[in-house]
Design a protein around this motif. Structure first.
Motif, short mmCIF file in Angstrom:
data_model
loop_
_atom_site.label_atom_id
_atom_site.label_comp_id
_atom_site.label_asym_id
_atom_site.label_seq_id
_atom_site.Cartn_x
_atom_site.Cartn_y
_atom_site.Cartn_z
N ASN A 212 45.26 15.49 57.59
CA ASN A 212 45.67 14.18 58.09
C ASN A 212 45.37 13.12 57.03
O ASN A 212 44.28 13.09 56.46
CB ASN A 212 44.93 13.84 59.38
N GLU A 213 46.32 12.25 56.79
CA GLU A 213 46.16 11.23 55.77
C GLU A 213 45.18 10.16 56.22
O GLU A 213 45.28 9.63 57.34
CB GLU A 213 47.52 10.59 55.44
N VAL A 214 44.24 9.83 55.36
CA VAL A 214 43.21 8.83 55.66
C VAL A 214 43.46 7.55 54.87
O VAL A 214 43.11 6.46 55.31
CB VAL A 214 41.80 9.38 55.33
N TYR A 215 44.05 7.70 53.69
CA TYR A 215 44.37 6.54 52.85
C TYR A 215 45.62 6.85 52.04
O TYR A 215 45.77 7.94 51.49
CB TYR A 215 43.22 6.22 51.91
N GLY A 216 46.53 5.89 52.01
CA GLY A 216 47.77 6.03 51.26
C GLY A 216 48.56 4.74 51.37
O GLY A 216 48.06 3.72 51.85
N ALA A 217 49.82 4.77 50.94
CA ALA A 217 50.62 3.55 50.88
C ALA A 217 50.79 2.87 52.23
O ALA A 217 50.92 1.65 52.31
CB ALA A 217 52.00 3.89 50.28
N ARG A 218 50.78 3.66 53.33
CA ARG A 218 50.98 3.07 54.65
C ARG A 218 49.73 2.38 55.19
O ARG A 218 49.77 1.74 56.23
CB ARG A 218 51.42 4.16 55.63
N PHE A 219 48.62 2.51 54.48
CA PHE A 219 47.37 1.91 54.94
C PHE A 219 47.05 0.60 54.22
O PHE A 219 46.04 -0.02 54.50
CB PHE A 219 46.21 2.89 54.71
N VAL A 220 47.90 0.18 53.29
CA VAL A 220 47.55 -0.96 52.45
C VAL A 220 48.58 -2.07 52.58
O VAL A 220 49.71 -1.86 53.03
CB VAL A 220 47.44 -0.54 50.97
N SER A 221 48.16 -3.25 52.16
CA SER A 221 49.09 -4.37 52.02
C SER A 221 49.88 -4.15 50.73
O SER A 221 49.29 -3.98 49.66
CB SER A 221 48.32 -5.69 51.94
N ALA A 280 37.57 1.29 58.70
CA ALA A 280 38.87 0.67 58.43
C ALA A 280 39.44 -0.02 59.66
O ALA A 280 40.24 -0.96 59.54
CB ALA A 280 39.84 1.71 57.90
N ALA A 281 39.05 0.44 60.84
CA ALA A 281 39.55 -0.18 62.07
C ALA A 281 38.96 -1.57 62.27
O ALA A 281 39.55 -2.41 62.97
CB ALA A 281 39.22 0.70 63.27
N ASN A 282 37.80 -1.83 61.66
CA ASN A 282 37.11 -3.10 61.86
C ASN A 282 37.09 -3.99 60.62
O ASN A 282 36.77 -5.18 60.71
CB ASN A 282 35.66 -2.83 62.29
N GLU A 283 37.39 -3.44 59.45
CA GLU A 283 37.33 -4.20 58.21
C GLU A 283 38.59 -3.94 57.38
O GLU A 283 39.32 -2.98 57.63
CB GLU A 283 36.06 -3.81 57.42
N ASP A 284 38.84 -4.80 56.41
CA ASP A 284 40.13 -4.76 55.71
C ASP A 284 40.04 -4.28 54.27
O ASP A 284 40.94 -4.52 53.47
CB ASP A 284 40.77 -6.15 55.74
N PHE A 285 38.97 -3.56 53.89
CA PHE A 285 38.83 -3.17 52.49
C PHE A 285 39.88 -2.15 52.04
O PHE A 285 40.29 -2.14 50.88
CB PHE A 285 37.41 -2.65 52.20
N LEU A 286 40.35 -1.30 52.95
CA LEU A 286 41.42 -0.38 52.58
C LEU A 286 42.74 -1.12 52.48
O LEU A 286 43.53 -0.88 51.55
CB LEU A 286 41.53 0.76 53.61
N GLU A 287 43.00 -1.99 53.40
CA GLU A 287 44.24 -2.78 53.36
C GLU A 287 44.36 -3.56 52.05
O GLU A 287 45.45 -3.70 51.50
CB GLU A 287 44.28 -3.74 54.55
N LYS A 288 43.21 -4.03 51.54
CA LYS A 288 43.20 -4.82 50.30
C LYS A 288 42.99 -3.95 49.05
O LYS A 288 42.72 -4.48 47.98
CB LYS A 288 42.13 -5.90 50.39
#
Length: 296
Positions: A212-221, A280-288
């Motif tokens: 299962n993908e944990v981080y990738g293009a769909r998780f970021v801005s 990641a559900a509570n903070e935006d460090f992956l999104e950024k």
């Protein structure tokens, strides 16, 4: 006289094209997000002045450097299955845009050698315009597919690699695994992939052990991914932890193994993945895109 000078320049360019025996000198600096190349130029005929000779040598050196820059750009890995060259072959628009960027690549330095030749260094950024052209157009929460097989190669049958752009990872909910949470507000993520033979890419992915993908293009801005890349790379853990990209309190995890045809994706433990999903559900460090990956 002007016509004569233009003819000399044209012949100089032709000389650059047919006289490219010098070895390539180009590199991708993933830490700084920059591609550079060095070319050598010489005047192909006797010039009317030393200034004209140097100008023609500089022109030849620039053409040589940009040729090498193009070859290096073509080999840059976008994701685990796709290189820049693949996009250029499949899209005339992409090829035209990249050729345009290269023709306007920045001249970073030029120095005259003892033999009268000129060494020229040119460069272009991996981020910004190039990333906007090449980054996958995926949105958070987009359609899902079955998990990708991330088992070690020696323990499973070889399976066909997904086609370029294929959605291969699942965003389906995963049963949480109890794990100790990091203390304080997490400012970024450091993934230690040292010793695994992992390779850098513009769009790396993290998977759990179940695929299962944990981080990738769909998780970021997309904006952050274009401006600074989806992940930074470092050669040791301390450099990654100290990098401003991940802030003052990054969360650190160790990758278990690599995945994907080009060895650019990483597999982390289910326990680490559960913690990362909660954070990641509570903070935006992956999104950024506040992610650093440690390579060999």
């Amino acid at each position: 006289m002007l016509h004569h000078f233009r003819m000399i320049i044209a012949l100089a360019v032709l000389g650059c094209v047919i006289g490219l025996a010098a070895p390539a000198a180009a590199q991708v600096d993933w830490d700084k997000g920059r591609i550079t190349a060095v070319g050598i130029g010489t005047s192909p005929m006797k010039a009317m002045s030393s200034a004209q000779r140097r100008a023609m040598a500089l022109r030849c050196g620039t053409i040589d450097a940009r040729r090498k820059l193009l070859e290096t750009v073509k080999g840059v890995q976008i994701d685990s299955v796709t290189r820049v060259e693949d996009y250029m072959v499949s899209s005339d628009r992409v090829e035209s845009r990249i050729n345009g960027m290269l023709s306007h690549s920045q001249i970073l330095g030029a120095r005259e050698m003892d033999d009268g030749s000129v060494e020229v260094t040119v460069g272009m950024n991996l981020h910004g315009t190039l990333a906007e052209l090449l980054m996958p157009m995926e949105e958070p929460g987009s359609a899902t597919n079955a998990p990708v097989n991330t088992a070690p190669a020696q323990s499973r049958q070889v399976e066909p690699e997904p086609l370029a752009g294929e959605q291969v990872a699942s965003l389906a909910p995963v049963d949480p695994i109890p794990a100790q949470q990091p203390s304080g507000e997490v400012s970024g993520l450091v993934v230690d992939a040292s010793g695994l033979g992992a390779r850098p890419a513009m769009s790396p992915r993290l998977y759990d052990e179940d695929g299962n993908e944990v981080y990738g293009a769909r998780f970021v801005s997309r904006e952050y991914a274009i401006q600074q890349g989806m992940a930074g790379y470092a050669k040791d853990a301390q450099s990654a932890l100290d990098n401003p990209r991940v802030g003052g309190n990054p969360h650190s995890i160790k990758a278990l193994r690599v995945a994907g045809k080009a060895r650019t994706d990483l597999v982390i433990s289910n326990e680490d993945a559960a913690v990362l999903r909660t954070l990641a559900a509570n903070e935006d460090f992956l999104e950024k895109c506040r992610v650093m990956i440690v390579l060999d």
